[in-house]
Design a protein around this motif. Structure first.
Motif, PDB file in Angstrom:
ATOM      1  N   ILE A 177       3.819  -8.736  -1.804  1.00 12.85           N
ATOM      2  CA  ILE A 177       5.073  -8.372  -2.300  1.00 12.85           C
ATOM      3  C   ILE A 177       5.608  -7.125  -1.740  1.00 12.85           C
ATOM      4  O   ILE A 177       6.502  -6.720  -1.493  1.00 12.85           O
ATOM      5  CB  ILE A 177       5.481  -8.390  -3.655  1.00 12.85           C
ATOM      6  N   GLN A 178       4.453  -6.061  -1.766  1.00 15.64           N
ATOM      7  CA  GLN A 178       4.681  -4.842  -1.324  1.00 15.64           C
ATOM      8  C   GLN A 178       4.909  -4.488   0.300  1.00 15.64           C
ATOM      9  O   GLN A 178       5.268  -3.610   0.749  1.00 15.64           O
ATOM     10  CB  GLN A 178       3.670  -3.867  -1.880  1.00 15.64           C
ATOM     11  N   ARG A 179       4.800  -5.867   0.912  1.00 18.84           N
ATOM     12  CA  ARG A 179       5.063  -5.843   2.441  1.00 18.84           C
ATOM     13  C   ARG A 179       6.839  -5.603   2.807  1.00 18.84           C
ATOM     14  O   ARG A 179       7.031  -5.230   3.824  1.00 18.84           O
ATOM     15  CB  ARG A 179       4.639  -6.934   2.912  1.00 18.84           C
ATOM     16  N   HIS A 180       7.485  -5.880   1.477  1.00 18.23           N
ATOM     17  CA  HIS A 180       8.927  -6.162   1.788  1.00 18.23           C
ATOM     18  C   HIS A 180       9.512  -5.148   2.587  1.00 18.23           C
ATOM     19  O   HIS A 180      10.546  -5.343   3.235  1.00 18.23           O
ATOM     20  CB  HIS A 180       9.677  -7.114   0.718  1.00 18.23           C
ATOM     21  N   PRO A 181       9.511  -3.669   1.946  1.00 20.78           N
ATOM     22  CA  PRO A 181      10.277  -2.717   2.367  1.00 20.78           C
ATOM     23  C   PRO A 181      10.200  -2.559   3.886  1.00 20.78           C
ATOM     24  O   PRO A 181      10.870  -2.301   4.880  1.00 20.78           O
ATOM     25  CB  PRO A 181       9.717  -1.580   1.959  1.00 20.78           C
TER      26      PRO A 181
ATOM     27  N   ARG B  95      13.289   1.045   4.152  1.00 22.02           N
ATOM     28  CA  ARG B  95      11.839   1.225   4.111  1.00 22.02           C
ATOM     29  C   ARG B  95      11.250   2.004   3.248  1.00 22.02           C
ATOM     30  O   ARG B  95      10.178   1.724   2.529  1.00 22.02           O
ATOM     31  CB  ARG B  95      11.336   1.861   5.566  1.00 22.02           C
ATOM     32  N   HIS B  96      11.949   3.093   2.622  1.00 20.14           N
ATOM     33  CA  HIS B  96      11.531   3.880   1.579  1.00 20.14           C
ATOM     34  C   HIS B  96      12.161   3.738   0.336  1.00 20.14           C
ATOM     35  O   HIS B  96      11.699   4.569  -0.611  1.00 20.14           O
ATOM     36  CB  HIS B  96      11.521   5.302   2.130  1.00 20.14           C
ATOM     37  N   HIS B  97      12.623   2.480   0.091  1.00 19.13           N
ATOM     38  CA  HIS B  97      13.512   2.514  -1.094  1.00 19.13           C
ATOM     39  C   HIS B  97      12.348   2.294  -2.338  1.00 19.13           C
ATOM     40  O   HIS B  97      12.699   2.523  -3.628  1.00 19.13           O
ATOM     41  CB  HIS B  97      14.477   1.528  -1.257  1.00 19.13           C
TER      42      HIS B  97
ATOM     43  N   TYR C 100       5.333   3.193  -2.155  1.00 19.11           N
ATOM     44  CA  TYR C 100       4.827   2.423  -1.024  1.00 19.11           C
ATOM     45  C   TYR C 100       6.120   2.215  -0.149  1.00 19.11           C
ATOM     46  O   TYR C 100       7.377   2.260  -0.415  1.00 19.11           O
ATOM     47  CB  TYR C 100       4.099   1.217  -1.298  1.00 19.11           C
ATOM     48  N   PRO C 101       5.974   1.841   1.045  1.00 22.68           N
ATOM     49  CA  PRO C 101       4.699   1.528   1.776  1.00 22.68           C
ATOM     50  C   PRO C 101       4.273   2.862   2.582  1.00 22.68           C
ATOM     51  O   PRO C 101       2.999   2.737   2.733  1.00 22.68           O
ATOM     52  CB  PRO C 101       5.113   0.952   2.999  1.00 22.68           C
TER      53      PRO C 101
END
Ligand SMILES: [Fe+2]
Lengths: 130, 413
Positions: B271-275, B297-299, B308-309
């Motif tokens: 799930i942390q791949r989404h940004p 990307r950084h939200h 993350y990421p």
């Protein structure tokens, strides 16, 4: 530029048109239209009084050219009165003088056209075309 | 005496040319300008009748636009047919006398109109080798012929008329193109907007968030950005970034997304791949706004570097990212999720305050609370934050005295 104004009246069969101010802008075409209306209504005698005309440029000259042509087309007579020296000069350069009768004042023009002044008095002949 | 008259005539011509120049640069509309020009020209040459034509390239015609001295002429019906070979037969900016007409095809083909206009002189005018228009001059009063000197003056007039008309045409063409560009831009904006809104709806549907999460994040971000005095274009940018920030979730398996809590380590990293996926998708799109890809990307970054990421720290995060992070988290707190109920508004405010300086940026938090406080106090008529919070509430938003005090700005670290 547009301090031009115009009034006119008819005295029996003579229309007297009095332009005022500067005849140097396309707005003064009203002068052409006004004289055209009298001619279309059948008046055969037209007087333009220059007493209050301050300045005429080529646009003004062109307007008078149309009036001259229109009067000739209608077989009518056209008189100019109270012209100043510089008015006469510009009309002379343009070769317009030969096509109109020029009088020093309205009385003289009326005498030429009708043999009487605007108030009806018979006058001695003073048709001094300039 | 004759010499004096000649001099006067010369002065008269110069004055007339000056009048023509003045008309050319006047602010009158084109047809008024052209009418004045025609009167000046006819006055100069003692010509009672004249007509002015403009070249219509599409139709291969010279269209009558102004005329003078003709009785009962129908302007609409007067067009001179002019083909490329006709144009070649013209002498540029040079008067053509009626005597030449029988030898030139153009005049023969349009003889009916030239007879009607009683044309004595036809003056075609050119600018940069292109036919722009023409003037027909009738007989001079009294019928005198046009002298050579007058024909020379007509050449000067032709050049002046060509420049005036072609400038007017260029101006009209520019105005037309500008209007077309504005229309295209509005269309493009509409398409953009529709597409982005559609994506936002698709993202929210997939996530199982309450409807309109992306829309609310975008709205909160806009409210904060405006409060910080951002430029209009940049505000638009953060709005779009807000709408699209979770676009990467489209790729992640729905069951993982909806699970929400008690995720395995694998599921969490999934799930942390989404940004990053959001960034990959959006970095390929050429947006009219800057940094959309970096914002999304950084939200999920945090000012303490534990996000993350990329685990960036405060100094490495842009103001836009900090705004988006707060807006996203605040909406997550104040809406129901499949795996938990929403926090009360008071709890959410306390939570934001607690995380200020670790998860959220100090300055952004202060600005956010400052705005809410002004909304609570009725100092702003457009309630950009509270309006969304009240949508699902039966009563107006109320906060505890403690939270209110904290929002004063002094209570924040
Ligand atoms: Fe997210």
């Amino acid at each position: 530029m547009s301090n031009f104004s115009l009034s006119s009246r008819s005295v029996k069969d003579v229309a007297v048109i009095t332009p005022r101010g500067y005849i140097n802008d396309i707005g003064a075409v009203r002068l052409e239209q006004e004289s055209g209306q009298y001619l279309d209504n059948g008046l055969k005698k037209l007087v333009v009084d220059f007493s209050d005309v301050q300045f005429i440029n080529t646009i003004g000259l062109s307007i008078f050219l149309s009036i001259v042509q229109n009067t000739q087309d209608h077989g009518s007579q056209l008189c100019f009165t109270n012209m100043k020296k510089d008015h006469l000069e510009i009309f002379e350069i343009a070769g317009l003088i030969g096509h109109v009768k020029v009088f020093k004042d309205e009385n003289a023009a009326f005498t030429y056209l009708n043999g009487r002044t605007p108030d009806g008095k018979k006058t001695a002949s003073q048709t001094t075309a300039v | 005496m004759a010499k004096k008259l000649h001099l006067k005539r010369l002065l008269f011509s110069i004055a007339a040319l000056a009048d023509l120049g003045q008309e050319a640069t006047s602010t009158k509309d084109l047809s008024e300008k052209m009418k004045a020009a025609l009167y000046i020209i006819t006055g100069m040459f003692s010509v009672p009748t004249a007509a002015l034509f403009v070249h219509n390239r599409q139709r291969g015609m010279l269209d009558l636009i102004v005329e003078k001295g003709y009785r009962e002429i129908n302007r609409e019906g007067i067009h001179l047919s002019v083909q490329a070979e006709h144009i070649k037969s013209f002498r540029m900016n040079d008067p053509h006398a009626a005597g030449e007409f029988p030898k030139i095809v153009f005049f023969k083909q349009n003889s009916v109109i030239f007879t009607k206009l009683q044309t004595k002189i036809f003056l075609p005018f050119f600018a940069k080798g292109e036919l722009i228009g023409a003037i027909s001059l009738g007989r001079k009063l009294g019928g005198a012929p046009y002298r050579q000197g007058e024909k020379n003056v007509l050449k000067v007039i032709a050049q002046q008329m060509a420049i005036t008309l072609s400038n007017a045409q260029l101006f009209r063409e520019l105005a037309r193109k500008a209007a077309e560009n504005r229309r295209l831009y509005r269309n493009m904006q509409r398409i953009y907007n529709d597409t982005i809104q559609a994506f936002a709806a698709a993202i929210d549907a997939k996530d199982g968030y309450t409807k309109d999460h992306s829309y609310r994040v975008a709205s909160y971000a806009v409210a904060i950005a405006k409060e910080l005095g951002w430029k209009k274009k940049d505000v638009e940018g953060i709005y779009v970034a807000g709408l699209l920030h979770d676009i990467g979730k489209i790729i992640i398996a729905t069951k993982v997304i909806k699970k929400g809590e008690k995720l395995s380590a694998v599921e969490l990293s999934e799930i942390q791949r989404h940004p990053r996926i959001s960034y990959d998708i959006l970095s390929k799109i050429k947006f009219p706004w800057k940094n959309i890809d970096n914002l999304v990307r950084h939200h999920h970054e945090r000012v303490d570097g534990k996000g993350y990421p990329d685990a960036l720290r405060s100094g490495e995060l842009s103001e836009g990212v900090k705004i988006l992070a707060l807006a996203d988290a605040f909406d997550a707190m104040t809406t129901d999720r499949p795996y938990r109920d929403k926090m009360s508004i008071d709890e959410a405010f306390r939570e934001v305050m607690k995380c200020c300086g670790t998860q959220f940026d100090d300055k952004i938090t202060k600005v956010f609370f400052g705005l809410i406080r002004r909304e609570l106090d009725g100092e702003v008529c457009d309630r950009q934050i509270l309006h969304h919070l009240e949508c699902n509430e039966a009563s107006p938003v109320a906060v505890s005295g403690f939270a209110y005090q904290q929002m004063d700005g002094s209570g924040n670290t």
